[in-house]
Design a protein around this motif. Structure first.
Motif, short mmCIF file in Angstrom:
data_model
loop_
_atom_site.label_atom_id
_atom_site.label_comp_id
_atom_site.label_asym_id
_atom_site.label_seq_id
_atom_site.Cartn_x
_atom_site.Cartn_y
_atom_site.Cartn_z
N GLN A 55 0.83 -1.20 0.00
CA GLN A 55 0.00 0.00 0.00
C GLN A 55 0.86 1.25 0.00
OE1 GLN A 55 -3.60 0.18 2.60
NE2 GLN A 55 -2.80 -1.72 3.43
N ALA A 56 1.89 1.25 0.85
CA ALA A 56 2.73 2.43 1.00
C ALA A 56 3.47 2.76 -0.29
CB ALA A 56 3.73 2.20 2.14
N ILE A 57 4.06 1.76 -0.90
CA ILE A 57 4.86 1.99 -2.10
C ILE A 57 3.99 2.45 -3.26
CG2 ILE A 57 6.29 0.84 -3.83
CD1 ILE A 57 7.35 -0.96 -1.61
N SER A 58 2.77 1.94 -3.33
CA SER A 58 1.91 2.19 -4.48
C SER A 58 1.07 3.46 -4.36
CB SER A 58 0.98 0.99 -4.70
OG SER A 58 1.71 -0.20 -4.82
N TYR A 59 1.09 4.11 -3.23
CA TYR A 59 0.24 5.29 -3.01
C TYR A 59 0.77 6.48 -3.80
CZ TYR A 59 -2.63 8.69 -0.50
OH TYR A 59 -3.54 9.66 -0.17
N ARG A 60 -0.11 7.23 -4.44
CA ARG A 60 0.27 8.37 -5.25
C ARG A 60 -0.54 9.61 -4.83
NH1 ARG A 60 3.61 5.23 -5.90
NH2 ARG A 60 4.57 4.45 -7.83
N PRO A 61 -0.06 10.37 -3.82
CA PRO A 61 -0.80 11.55 -3.38
C PRO A 61 -0.61 12.71 -4.35
CG PRO A 61 1.26 11.37 -2.17
CD PRO A 61 1.17 10.15 -3.04
N ASP A 62 -1.59 13.62 -4.37
CA ASP A 62 -1.41 14.81 -5.19
C ASP A 62 -0.73 15.91 -4.36
OD1 ASP A 62 -3.37 16.12 -3.65
OD2 ASP A 62 -4.98 15.53 -5.01
N GLU A 63 -0.48 17.04 -4.99
CA GLU A 63 0.33 18.09 -4.36
C GLU A 63 -0.33 18.64 -3.10
OE1 GLU A 63 4.07 19.76 -4.53
OE2 GLU A 63 3.14 18.33 -5.91
N SER A 64 -1.65 18.79 -3.09
CA SER A 64 -2.33 19.34 -1.93
C SER A 64 -2.20 18.42 -0.72
CB SER A 64 -3.81 19.59 -2.24
OG SER A 64 -4.50 18.37 -2.48
N VAL A 65 -2.21 17.10 -0.96
CA VAL A 65 -2.03 16.14 0.13
C VAL A 65 -0.62 16.27 0.72
CG1 VAL A 65 -1.93 13.69 0.71
CG2 VAL A 65 -3.72 14.54 -0.81
N VAL A 66 0.37 16.33 -0.15
CA VAL A 66 1.76 16.46 0.30
C VAL A 66 1.93 17.73 1.13
CG1 VAL A 66 4.15 16.75 -0.47
CG2 VAL A 66 2.65 15.14 -1.65
N ASP A 67 1.36 18.84 0.68
CA ASP A 67 1.52 20.11 1.40
C ASP A 67 0.92 20.04 2.79
OD1 ASP A 67 2.80 21.20 -0.76
OD2 ASP A 67 1.04 22.27 -1.53
N ARG A 68 -0.25 19.46 2.92
CA ARG A 68 -0.91 19.43 4.22
C ARG A 68 -0.26 18.44 5.18
NH1 ARG A 68 -3.96 21.60 0.69
NH2 ARG A 68 -5.58 23.12 1.22
N VAL A 69 0.28 17.34 4.66
CA VAL A 69 1.05 16.45 5.51
C VAL A 69 2.25 17.18 6.08
CG1 VAL A 69 2.53 14.40 5.53
CG2 VAL A 69 0.32 14.31 4.38
N ASN A 70 2.95 17.92 5.24
CA ASN A 70 4.11 18.67 5.73
C ASN A 70 3.72 19.72 6.76
OD1 ASN A 70 6.73 17.91 4.32
ND2 ASN A 70 5.33 18.00 2.59
N ALA A 71 2.60 20.39 6.55
CA ALA A 71 2.15 21.37 7.53
C ALA A 71 1.88 20.72 8.88
CB ALA A 71 0.89 22.08 7.01
N ALA A 72 1.20 19.55 8.86
CA ALA A 72 0.90 18.86 10.12
C ALA A 72 2.17 18.40 10.81
CB ALA A 72 -0.01 17.67 9.84
#
Length: 346
Positions: A55-72
């Motif tokens: 699951q981890a290797i195959s996950y493809r988040p978009d840019e908005s997901v990446v930004d909010r993870v970094n903010a958290a």
């Protein structure tokens, strides 16, 4: 009954079960399962780890997901993730843990009966009392009676930290904690979490009542690792965990809880991202022949909720070595791509 003889393979017939009540051994020659449905009978924990890794290797988040993870992560705040079922909310936690090298995800599934205590720790008082009784019965005093001076059993063997409690243990690096489907909880749980999130610590009263000479107790953890010490009955985190909370949007959360979270809404993946997900799971060859299925999926998704894993199931069914004949495939794909909700669901 006899078993009909067959040569190796499935001889061009995709069906394992035939429905004619004639015993056969075709189930022994099943083709490999989809990557996300592989299990390890020798080691269940290892099998779960491999599926989580896939699951981890195959996950493809978009840019908005990446930004909010970094903010958290930077703010040391929980990330509250909402979206349709099957949109990848839970998988995000495994992807974050894998990419950042933070070990296994601590998983806390929520139900209507879940309490804060379930997430922090469990004390098996009855089990400890039972062992105390057995020890007393096993030792005898000089008159042949019970030995009531027998040493009580180690209390640490009867305390197991829950997923939240384990995530708050002090460590060099933070752990990833997945609190799954918080919207299923009772009305009090979101508010009960606030103090723990703000303070980053909690007490274990059963240990706080122990005498000074027992100020450090080794307890068990949610992930089955080595026992860890708790000093004076308090767990205090060194690095706030990366907390990912998922919700299907079935209820509203209190404003005080929302204020302490970074919020993210995961949108359904578009055509290009669906193609990337197919390639990540099933390879470039599967992606190359999946345009028609992706188009069908998008049309059906517009009329009712569909999860990305339904598309993966359809692609696997259409491209694997056990592909049904064309006369059957269309009907089966319609079953696999049935909407979760909306017109045609059920």
């Amino acid at each position: 009954m006899t078993t009909e003889p067959e040569t190796s393979g499935l001889n061009g017939d995709w069906r394992i079960y035939r429905g004619d009540s004639r015993p056969h051994d075709r189930v022994r020659r099943l083709p490999p399962p989809p990557p996300w449905r592989r299990f390890s009978p020798a080691d269940a924990a290892d099998g779960r780890l491999q599926r989580d890794l896939q699951q981890a290797i195959s996950y493809r988040p978009d840019e908005s997901v990446v930004d909010r993870v970094n903010a958290a992560v930077l703010l040391r705040r929980p990330l509250l993730v909402t979206g349709k079922p099957g949109s990848g909310k839970s998988t995000l936690a495994y992807n974050v843990a894998y990419e950042l090298g933070l070990g296994s995800v601590l998983y806390w599934p929520i139900t209507s009966n879940t309490t804060l205590q379930n997430g922090l720790y469990d004390y098996d008082a009855i089990g400890r009392l039972h062992e105390t009784s057995l020890r007393g019965a096993g030792g005898r005093d000089g008159a042949g009676g019970r030995d009531d001076t027998a040493e009580p059993p180690d209390i640490g063997r009867y305390i197991r930290l829950g997923p939240l409690g384990t995530a708050l243990l002090p460590g060099e690096l933070p752990r990833v904690l997945l609190i799954d489907e918080l919207d299923k909880s009772n009305i009090d749980l979101p508010n009960d979490l606030l103090n723990v999130f703000e303070e980053g610590r909690f007490g274990v009263p059963e240990l706080q009542r122990l005498p000074e000479e027992q100020s450090r107790i080794q307890v068990m953890t949610a992930d089955g690792g080595a026992r860890v010490p708790i000093d004076r009955g308090e767990v205090r985190c060194g690095n706030f965990p990366i907390v990912i909370i998922t919700s299907n949007g079935e209820r509203e959360f209190p404003p005080a809880f929302l204020r302490r979270c970074v919020r993210l809404v995961i949108e359904p993946p578009d055509r290009e991202r669906l193609a990337e997900i197919i390639e990540a799971h099933l390879g470039a060859d599967a992606r190359a022949v999946s345009d028609g299925l992706i188009e069908d999926f998008l049309v059906r998704r517009a009329d009712g909720a569909l999860a990305t894993d339904q598309l993966l199931n359809a692609v696997y069914l259409a491209t694997s070595g056990s592909r049904p004949p064309e006369t059957k495939l269309k009907e089966l794909l319609g079953t696999v791509l049935r909407p979760i909700e909306g017109p045609g669901a059920g």
